[in-house]
Design an enzyme around this catalytic site. Sequence first.
Site, PDB file in Angstrom:
ATOM      1  CG  ASP A  41       7.314   0.419  -1.832  1.00 55.37           C
ATOM      2  OD1 ASP A  41       6.122   0.406  -2.219  1.00 55.37           O
ATOM      3  OD2 ASP A  41       7.641   0.390  -0.629  1.00 55.37           O
ATOM      4  CG  ASN A  82       1.876  -6.536  -3.716  1.00 56.79           C
ATOM      5  OD1 ASN A  82       2.817  -6.536  -4.513  1.00 56.79           O
ATOM      6  ND2 ASN A  82       1.923  -5.825  -2.588  1.00 56.79           N
TER       7      ASN A  82
HETATM    8  C1  IPE Z   1       6.968  -4.648  -2.321  1.00 58.02           C
HETATM    9  O1  IPE Z   1       6.270  -3.475  -2.076  1.00 58.02           O
HETATM   10  C2  IPE Z   1       6.360  -5.372  -3.491  1.00 58.02           C
HETATM   11  C3  IPE Z   1       6.523  -4.723  -4.793  1.00 58.02           C
HETATM   12  C4  IPE Z   1       7.221  -3.643  -5.031  1.00 58.02           C
HETATM   13  C5  IPE Z   1       5.860  -5.370  -5.878  1.00 58.02           C
HETATM   14  P1  IPE Z   1       5.071  -3.430  -1.012  1.00 58.02           P
HETATM   15  O2  IPE Z   1       4.577  -2.040  -1.004  1.00 58.02           O
HETATM   16  O3  IPE Z   1       4.111  -4.491  -1.310  1.00 58.02           O
HETATM   17  O4  IPE Z   1       5.846  -3.800   0.317  1.00 58.02           O
HETATM   18  P2  IPE Z   1       5.525  -3.429   1.835  1.00 58.02           P
HETATM   19  O5  IPE Z   1       4.060  -3.665   2.039  1.00 58.02           O
HETATM   20  O6  IPE Z   1       5.894  -2.000   2.022  1.00 58.02           O
HETATM   21  O7  IPE Z   1       6.401  -4.337   2.613  1.00 58.02           O
HETATM   22  C1  IPE Z   2       4.617  -0.327  -5.576  1.00 57.89           C
HETATM   23  O1  IPE Z   2       3.958   0.812  -5.108  1.00 57.89           O
HETATM   24  C2  IPE Z   2       3.799  -1.075  -6.619  1.00 57.89           C
HETATM   25  C3  IPE Z   2       3.277  -2.377  -6.176  1.00 57.89           C
HETATM   26  C4  IPE Z   2       3.495  -2.956  -5.034  1.00 57.89           C
HETATM   27  C5  IPE Z   2       2.423  -3.074  -7.117  1.00 57.89           C
HETATM   28  P1  IPE Z   2       2.891   0.725  -3.947  1.00 57.89           P
HETATM   29  O2  IPE Z   2       1.558   0.473  -4.547  1.00 57.89           O
HETATM   30  O3  IPE Z   2       3.331  -0.233  -2.916  1.00 57.89           O
HETATM   31  O4  IPE Z   2       2.939   2.202  -3.379  1.00 57.89           O
HETATM   32  P2  IPE Z   2       2.901   2.629  -1.850  1.00 57.89           P
HETATM   33  O5  IPE Z   2       3.989   1.861  -1.163  1.00 57.89           O
HETATM   34  O6  IPE Z   2       1.534   2.289  -1.349  1.00 57.89           O
HETATM   35  O7  IPE Z   2       3.176   4.092  -1.874  1.00 57.89           O
HETATM   36 MG    MG Z   3       4.425  -0.114  -1.207  1.00 63.10          MG
END
Ligand code: IPE
Ligand code: IPE
Ligand code: MG
Length: 235
Positions: free
Chosen positions: A15, A63
């Site tokens: 993340d 997502n």
């Molecule tokens: C969790 O990250 C999913 C992945 C790393 C693929 P998110 O960014 O989607 O999770 P939340 O929204 O912070 O819970």
């Molecule tokens: C994790 O990084 C990747 C996926 C969930 C695909 P994020 O895209 O969630 O990055 P933040 O949490 O918005 O910084």
């Molecule tokens: Mg994230």
Amino acid sequence: MDSDKLPRHVAIIMDGNGRWAKRQNLPRPQGHMEGVNRVEEIIVAARQAGIAVLTLYAFSTENWTRPQEEVTMLMRLFIRVLGQKAKDLHANGVRIRFIGRRELIPEEVLRVMDASAQLTAGNTGMTLNVAFNYGARAEIVDAVRAVGKAALAGGFNLDTLDEEQFSRFLYTQEQPEVDLLIRTSGEFRISNFLLWQISYAELYFTPKFWPEFTKEEFQAALQEFAGRQRRYGGI
Ligand code: IPE
Ligand code: IPE
Ligand code: MG
């Protein structure tokens, strides 16, 4: 490191790509692209450390709620990276598996997923689970459906169903439970990841954003794990 202090199964919630990009005034896709570099680095580091199973959370069932252009960008990136890297992973003995629901995943993405899974199916080195369109609650519901079908088909007696049998209906099938769960980016939550398999996992949270999670960071997590005392409810 002593092999008995090494986790057999490591799972990572990768993340913070977006915030990493934002912090340096880059567009979010740059964060995802830099994140891919860490994915490669951590797969190599895990293999070298002797980890048996590595599970990476790449795209959750939640997502899809992101803006369409980000979802499309992530799908394209996934196709490109998997297409380019599957041969390397195969040459290194990695077995690639995908966990998650196939529904909603675009045809073109399914094609590269299936091709890389087939190519590497016979490998006996590290198993790499890529969690894609993955949700832990969906996984448990899918397992319950499969158990029900097997019972109806006369597969086994529901009255004697136990945890061990049930777990074989999960996407992770016969794989060992998660020993170490890592989440980057300073968030302290599970976000619908591997709810069953992490029951007794050691949790490791780091404020580093995923694009900053280098092999040294990974090794630090393994060191921390080696020092943990796991009691499983005993004394
Ligand atoms: C969790 O990250 C999913 C992945 C790393 C693929 P998110 O960014 O989607 O999770 P939340 O929204 O912070 O819970
Ligand atoms: C994790 O990084 C990747 C996926 C969930 C695909 P994020 O895209 O969630 O990055 P933040 O949490 O918005 O910084
Ligand atoms: Mg994230």
